[in-house]
Design a protein around this motif. Sequence first.
Motif, short mmCIF file in Angstrom:
data_model
loop_
_atom_site.label_atom_id
_atom_site.label_comp_id
_atom_site.label_asym_id
_atom_site.label_seq_id
_atom_site.Cartn_x
_atom_site.Cartn_y
_atom_site.Cartn_z
N THR A 255 73.65 26.29 33.10
CA THR A 255 72.69 25.25 34.09
C THR A 255 71.54 26.10 34.69
OG1 THR A 255 72.75 23.11 34.15
CG2 THR A 255 71.43 23.72 35.39
N PRO A 256 70.41 26.52 33.77
CA PRO A 256 69.63 27.58 34.49
C PRO A 256 69.64 28.08 36.12
CG PRO A 256 68.70 26.49 33.05
CD PRO A 256 69.97 26.11 32.75
N LEU A 257 69.09 28.96 36.88
CA LEU A 257 69.22 28.90 38.29
C LEU A 257 67.67 28.72 38.68
CD1 LEU A 257 70.56 29.89 41.25
CD2 LEU A 257 69.34 31.81 40.85
N PRO A 258 67.21 27.16 39.30
CA PRO A 258 65.82 27.15 39.89
C PRO A 258 64.93 28.43 39.96
CG PRO A 258 67.24 26.12 41.68
CD PRO A 258 67.79 26.79 39.95
N GLU A 259 63.91 28.27 39.70
CA GLU A 259 63.19 29.16 39.59
C GLU A 259 62.53 29.42 41.16
OE1 GLU A 259 59.57 29.11 37.62
OE2 GLU A 259 60.68 29.45 35.77
N TRP A 260 62.78 28.01 41.82
CA TRP A 260 62.43 27.58 43.08
C TRP A 260 63.48 28.47 43.97
CZ3 TRP A 260 66.31 25.22 45.81
CH2 TRP A 260 66.91 23.98 44.75
N ALA A 261 64.23 29.35 43.38
CA ALA A 261 65.61 30.16 44.16
C ALA A 261 64.81 30.98 44.72
CB ALA A 261 67.23 29.71 43.33
N ALA A 262 63.68 31.98 44.39
CA ALA A 262 63.66 33.31 44.51
C ALA A 262 62.87 33.08 45.94
CB ALA A 262 62.42 33.44 43.28
N GLU A 263 62.43 31.54 46.25
CA GLU A 263 61.61 31.40 47.57
C GLU A 263 62.94 31.76 48.59
OE1 GLU A 263 60.13 27.47 47.38
OE2 GLU A 263 59.44 27.76 45.71
N PHE A 264 63.76 31.71 48.40
CA PHE A 264 64.74 32.42 49.55
C PHE A 264 65.91 33.53 49.09
CE2 PHE A 264 66.85 28.46 47.75
CZ PHE A 264 68.15 28.92 47.45
N ASP A 265 65.06 34.16 48.25
CA ASP A 265 65.87 35.33 47.78
C ASP A 265 67.36 35.67 46.67
OD1 ASP A 265 63.88 36.93 48.50
OD2 ASP A 265 64.69 36.92 50.41
N ALA A 266 67.43 34.11 46.45
CA ALA A 266 68.59 33.43 45.37
C ALA A 266 68.34 34.63 43.95
CB ALA A 266 68.64 32.39 45.69
N LYS A 267 68.96 35.50 43.39
CA LYS A 267 69.54 36.35 42.44
C LYS A 267 70.01 35.08 41.19
CE LYS A 267 67.56 40.45 43.71
NZ LYS A 267 67.20 39.94 45.38
N THR A 268 71.15 35.17 41.39
CA THR A 268 72.42 34.47 40.98
C THR A 268 72.91 33.14 41.76
OG1 THR A 268 73.82 35.56 42.08
CG2 THR A 268 73.06 37.00 40.64
N TRP A 269 73.74 32.27 40.74
CA TRP A 269 74.67 31.12 41.39
C TRP A 269 75.08 31.02 42.60
CZ3 TRP A 269 72.53 26.83 41.30
CH2 TRP A 269 71.76 26.01 40.12
N ALA A 270 76.15 32.26 42.41
CA ALA A 270 76.57 32.38 44.11
C ALA A 270 75.75 33.32 44.94
CB ALA A 270 77.43 33.87 42.99
N GLN A 271 74.90 33.92 44.57
CA GLN A 271 73.80 33.62 45.80
C GLN A 271 73.12 32.40 46.48
OE1 GLN A 271 71.59 37.02 44.84
NE2 GLN A 271 73.00 38.27 44.56
N PHE A 272 72.94 31.56 45.82
CA PHE A 272 72.24 29.80 46.10
C PHE A 272 73.44 29.82 46.91
CE2 PHE A 272 72.39 25.93 44.98
CZ PHE A 272 70.85 25.36 44.59
N PHE A 273 74.68 29.46 46.17
CA PHE A 273 75.88 28.64 46.97
C PHE A 273 75.60 29.30 48.26
CE2 PHE A 273 77.68 28.27 42.66
CZ PHE A 273 76.49 27.34 41.78
N ILE A 274 76.22 31.07 49.13
CA ILE A 274 76.29 31.52 49.90
C ILE A 274 75.40 31.58 51.06
CG2 ILE A 274 77.00 33.89 50.91
CD1 ILE A 274 78.31 34.55 47.83
N LYS A 275 73.99 31.50 50.29
CA LYS A 275 72.96 30.86 50.81
C LYS A 275 72.66 29.06 51.83
CE LYS A 275 70.02 34.77 49.40
NZ LYS A 275 69.47 35.50 50.62
N TYR A 276 73.06 28.69 50.81
CA TYR A 276 73.31 26.82 51.04
C TYR A 276 74.34 27.12 52.50
CZ TYR A 276 73.99 22.02 51.90
OH TYR A 276 74.10 20.93 52.57
N VAL A 277 75.71 27.57 52.15
CA VAL A 277 76.65 27.65 53.44
C VAL A 277 75.19 28.36 54.59
CG1 VAL A 277 78.62 28.34 54.30
CG2 VAL A 277 78.33 27.47 51.81
N ILE A 278 75.14 29.86 54.95
CA ILE A 278 74.89 30.67 56.15
C ILE A 278 73.62 30.57 56.57
CG2 ILE A 278 76.37 32.80 55.12
CD1 ILE A 278 74.42 33.62 54.03
N GLY A 279 72.80 29.13 55.74
CA GLY A 279 71.94 28.63 56.00
C GLY A 279 71.45 27.61 57.14
N HIS A 280 73.52 27.29 57.37
CA HIS A 280 73.26 25.93 57.85
C HIS A 280 73.54 27.12 59.62
CE1 HIS A 280 74.90 23.47 60.99
NE2 HIS A 280 74.64 22.67 59.90
#
Length: 429
Positions: A255-280
């Motif tokens: 699955t491609p990383l959604p384009e809106w992930a750029a809104e919180f500077d996530a460039k990869t899936w790993a960064q997407f997952f990590i930013k979700y956690v530390i976003g709390h």
Amino acid sequence: MVNRRDFFGITLGAGGALALTPQLLRALQQQGGKLIQRAIPSSGEMLPVVGLSFSNHVSCADPAALKEALETFADNGARVFDAQHGNAAAEQFQISAANELGIQNKLFWSTRGTPGAGSNGPAQLGPDSVKAHVESLLTRLKASKLDLVMLPPQGDPVHLAALKEEKKAGRVRYIGVQVINDGRYPELEAVMRSEPIDFIGVDYDVGNRARVEDMILPLAQERKIGVMAFFPLGMNAGSSCGSVNRNLFARVGTTPLPEWAAEFDAKTWAQFFIKYVIGHPAVTVARVGTTKATHMLDNIGGGIGRLPDEATRKRMAAFIDALPALPPLPQNPARAPGITLSAAILDRYVGEYKAASGLTATFRRDGATLFVKPSTNPEVPLAARSETRFQDPRGPIFEFQLDAQGQVTGAILEQQGPQGARRILLERK
């Protein structure tokens, strides 16, 4: 978007047979910025939000690769190194690696309160073991204080009392309790409400969030307790060495990383997952596990730049929830029934065996079954595949070695690791 696998392929393509040195990795990073810092609620001390653990990888990964990952971790501003999981030999490797790199005093060390006190089971040792273990760690780290020491909440309360005394004496800076996916949240909550702890450790990711977000994280905020989030990339099924890929990367697949992930500077899936956690806001540090410097750089990027707000985190969770569920796990061939062997054959393997790394395996017979206890890990029954070959239900295989007279001289431990099969010689003691 570049995913984790693509990024690793780019580094190999750029370097070919060239070693992935820290200098080359830094040149490839192109992330910029510094790691976000979070305050420990009980003290206000600031910590980088991405931490590292080798978990049980030490027994099956290339030691040079682990050291490179640790060096890359420290070179990029990270500090929280969680050495509490794995056996005593794994713990010693991590200490030795940090000492050899000269970074032992730059790290924020998290460890366990007693030798063999795993995250899921209580320590079976007396209260003096806490003081003895702290003394041993201080000596090996050449340090005057330990940063963070944690115990399981279901352990003997005397151990927590002893740990509080170590903190009072100034030999431990912070104390905590941790659980890992074992249904012990009620016990964790009880300790959080009744004890003056500084940290909790709990598994937490975008696909494993409901109970943690509903109960544990709000209580941590209320009680001003720091949170170390384990497995922000999701947990695999099975052991670290022979695990089935069931983490979040398996869930997203191609699955491609959604384009809106750029809104919180996530460039990869790993960064997407990590930013979700530390976003709390309750999470102090997200502890990742990796054996590769390239992946370490990817993970570091999850703690740099903008973080998702609460509305965006809900969107992230909904996106993951909408993905197809992973298919059921196939039957584990390691758990298939073994052949029946006589007591005389089994008895010749009974005893203790040791590898050069310090790993031990103790075998005993009970009836028609041979049992193994690898170092401080739980004892399990083995399935006989032949007269000399036995399989641990967790995956590893023990092949006993016999001389010309039929005497057992040792065993070969075969394990599947991140870089393929690995064979470890165990000599009979």
